[in-house]
Design a protein around this motif. Sequence first.
Motif, PDB file in Angstrom:
ATOM      1  N   UNK A  55      -8.167  -8.189  -7.196  1.00  0.00           N
ATOM      2  CA  UNK A  55      -7.002  -7.397  -6.794  1.00  0.00           C
ATOM      3  C   UNK A  55      -5.784  -7.847  -7.591  1.00  0.00           C
ATOM      4  N   UNK A  56      -4.811  -6.949  -7.723  1.00  0.00           N
ATOM      5  CA  UNK A  56      -3.666  -7.202  -8.601  1.00  0.00           C
ATOM      6  C   UNK A  56      -2.728  -8.249  -8.020  1.00  0.00           C
ATOM      7  N   UNK A  57      -2.556  -9.344  -8.762  1.00  0.00           N
ATOM      8  CA  UNK A  57      -1.676 -10.432  -8.329  1.00  0.00           C
ATOM      9  C   UNK A  57      -0.254  -9.944  -8.079  1.00  0.00           C
ATOM     10  N   UNK A  58       0.302  -9.195  -9.047  1.00  0.00           N
ATOM     11  CA  UNK A  58       1.713  -8.818  -8.924  1.00  0.00           C
ATOM     12  C   UNK A  58       1.954  -7.837  -7.783  1.00  0.00           C
ATOM     13  N   UNK A  59       0.952  -7.008  -7.502  1.00  0.00           N
ATOM     14  CA  UNK A  59       1.086  -6.117  -6.348  1.00  0.00           C
ATOM     15  C   UNK A  59       0.990  -6.908  -5.051  1.00  0.00           C
ATOM     16  N   UNK A  60       0.079  -7.895  -5.039  1.00  0.00           N
ATOM     17  CA  UNK A  60      -0.142  -8.692  -3.828  1.00  0.00           C
ATOM     18  C   UNK A  60       1.151  -9.352  -3.352  1.00  0.00           C
TER      19      UNK A  60
ATOM     20  N   UNK B  70       2.124  -0.988  -9.483  1.00  0.00           N
ATOM     21  CA  UNK B  70       2.296  -1.905  -8.335  1.00  0.00           C
ATOM     22  C   UNK B  70       3.409  -1.407  -7.431  1.00  0.00           C
ATOM     23  N   UNK B  71       4.486  -0.972  -8.062  1.00  0.00           N
ATOM     24  CA  UNK B  71       5.648  -0.534  -7.299  1.00  0.00           C
ATOM     25  C   UNK B  71       5.346   0.780  -6.583  1.00  0.00           C
ATOM     26  N   UNK B  72       4.597   1.653  -7.263  1.00  0.00           N
ATOM     27  CA  UNK B  72       4.188   2.907  -6.619  1.00  0.00           C
ATOM     28  C   UNK B  72       3.339   2.595  -5.395  1.00  0.00           C
ATOM     29  N   UNK B  73       2.470   1.596  -5.533  1.00  0.00           N
ATOM     30  CA  UNK B  73       1.625   1.190  -4.408  1.00  0.00           C
ATOM     31  C   UNK B  73       2.468   0.714  -3.229  1.00  0.00           C
ATOM     32  N   UNK B  74       3.473  -0.121  -3.534  1.00  0.00           N
ATOM     33  CA  UNK B  74       4.358  -0.623  -2.484  1.00  0.00           C
ATOM     34  C   UNK B  74       5.058   0.546  -1.784  1.00  0.00           C
ATOM     35  N   UNK B  75       5.589   1.487  -2.566  1.00  0.00           N
ATOM     36  CA  UNK B  75       6.316   2.623  -1.988  1.00  0.00           C
ATOM     37  C   UNK B  75       5.405   3.495  -1.125  1.00  0.00           C
ATOM     38  N   UNK B  76       4.154   3.668  -1.583  1.00  0.00           N
ATOM     39  CA  UNK B  76       3.205   4.460  -0.783  1.00  0.00           C
ATOM     40  C   UNK B  76       2.898   3.740   0.529  1.00  0.00           C
ATOM     41  N   UNK B  77       2.753   2.420   0.445  1.00  0.00           N
ATOM     42  CA  UNK B  77       2.481   1.646   1.661  1.00  0.00           C
ATOM     43  C   UNK B  77       3.657   1.751   2.639  1.00  0.00           C
TER      44      UNK B  77
ATOM     45  N   UNK C 245      -5.242  -3.153  -2.340  1.00  0.00           N
ATOM     46  CA  UNK C 245      -4.614  -3.426  -3.635  1.00  0.00           C
ATOM     47  C   UNK C 245      -5.397  -2.775  -4.776  1.00  0.00           C
ATOM     48  N   UNK C 246      -4.685  -2.383  -5.813  1.00  0.00           N
ATOM     49  CA  UNK C 246      -5.315  -1.919  -7.046  1.00  0.00           C
ATOM     50  C   UNK C 246      -6.024  -3.093  -7.720  1.00  0.00           C
ATOM     51  N   UNK C 247      -7.013  -2.795  -8.578  1.00  0.00           N
ATOM     52  CA  UNK C 247      -7.558  -3.884  -9.403  1.00  0.00           C
ATOM     53  C   UNK C 247      -6.491  -4.358 -10.391  1.00  0.00           C
ATOM     54  N   UNK C 248      -6.587  -5.613 -10.798  1.00  0.00           N
ATOM     55  CA  UNK C 248      -5.562  -6.217 -11.653  1.00  0.00           C
ATOM     56  C   UNK C 248      -5.703  -5.723 -13.094  1.00  0.00           C
TER      57      UNK C 248
END
Length: 435
Positions: free
Chosen positions: A21-26, A198-205, A236-239
Amino acid sequence: MTNAFVINGGKPLKGEITPQGAKNEALQVISAVLLTDQKVTISNIPDIKDVNKLIELLGDMGVSVERINGHTYTFEAKDINQDFFASETFKAKGGGLRGSIMIVGPLLARFGKASIPKPGGDKIGRRRLDTHFLGFEKLGARFHYNTADGFFNVDASNLQGTYILLDEASVTGTANVVMAAVLAKGTTTIYNAACEPYLQQLCKMLSRMGAKISGIGSNLLTIEGVEKLGGTEHRLLPDMIEIGSFIGLAAMTGSEITIKDVQYKELGMIPDVFRRLGIKLELRGDDIFIPAQDHYEIETFIDGSIMTIADAPWPGFTPDLLSIVLVVAIQAKGSVLIHQKMFESRLFFVDKLLDMGAQIILCDPHRATVIGLDNQVKLRGISMTSPDIRAGVSLLIAALSAQGQSTIYNIEQIERGYQHIDTRLKALGADITRI
């Protein structure tokens, strides 16, 4: 005695590898659990130091953390112990972890105050935190730096939505300001926002938790503050840095490798940049298949001039993969100019590659020209030390392609970003031992 990897290189690898999983998203989405008192479940969390430290820090603050399986956790931030932030424990743990800055936005939003020790992390030149602080100040936060104890104390009892033009499209800066703004009063507009996946993921969450955010995926975010947020589930997305590293590894060692479940549409131009180096890769379902190649030839620009590969904010090429591209170019046919625009001192690890026999001209702290050896000459194994996470993996790839034995010291730097990297490479047939 510090840990090191001993690598006997020069062997082709073969098999399948799944990115973590993506470190920076985590670091971002785990911090976001502080925005609600309800349960949040996050899956595909990588088992790496930086992330584990952040999870431990949340536990110390009073978040109830439950590990459901190897990569899934639930978080419930019901009772946060405010006194913890004045403690020596917080100073020691928060200061040693760059990601700890990410808890500030959520804490300001939900509790109206936060403290943060001066952060640490990678040695890759200055990495300013001004973007975070300026964003908070625009929303109405007031900072007080206490020189005696090295803490920033922040008062944000009255956060108000506002127009913010970020001074740089910082991913963590944008994330932090977004998290502060979702519970502020009124509407916040963030221009020059970072728009990394990563940021898109955060916003969707956050949207699933009840936040009102529009413009996700663009550089203009509009956030309407809400009263409170609820729980959610998030994967999380894959890294993408690991995916790029494995593409480079396959090319450099002449290996046939399949990278599983890559979420291809989230990789942006990463696959194309490797294709420009002459690396063949094909998409099979959502896996990337890289055939074994003896040769790969760097393209030139249409007018015949030397290919330049530079980093840029998303959707440009990520700076975290430039060191990988630089290493992979060593055994390509042709030349390439690597231009590291976003950070200084990230190219200083080329001296190790020169010792291994690479042909690289370091033009200045930001630019290096690589003259490909086209596999006519193999790199030779040496002893070396890893300066930062990404250079560490680049050196690891170089060592796996080199003839003879290499030793890489300071592998803690690699393990901050890549989980169980030695066992996963061994599964592909790499001769790598931890001492």
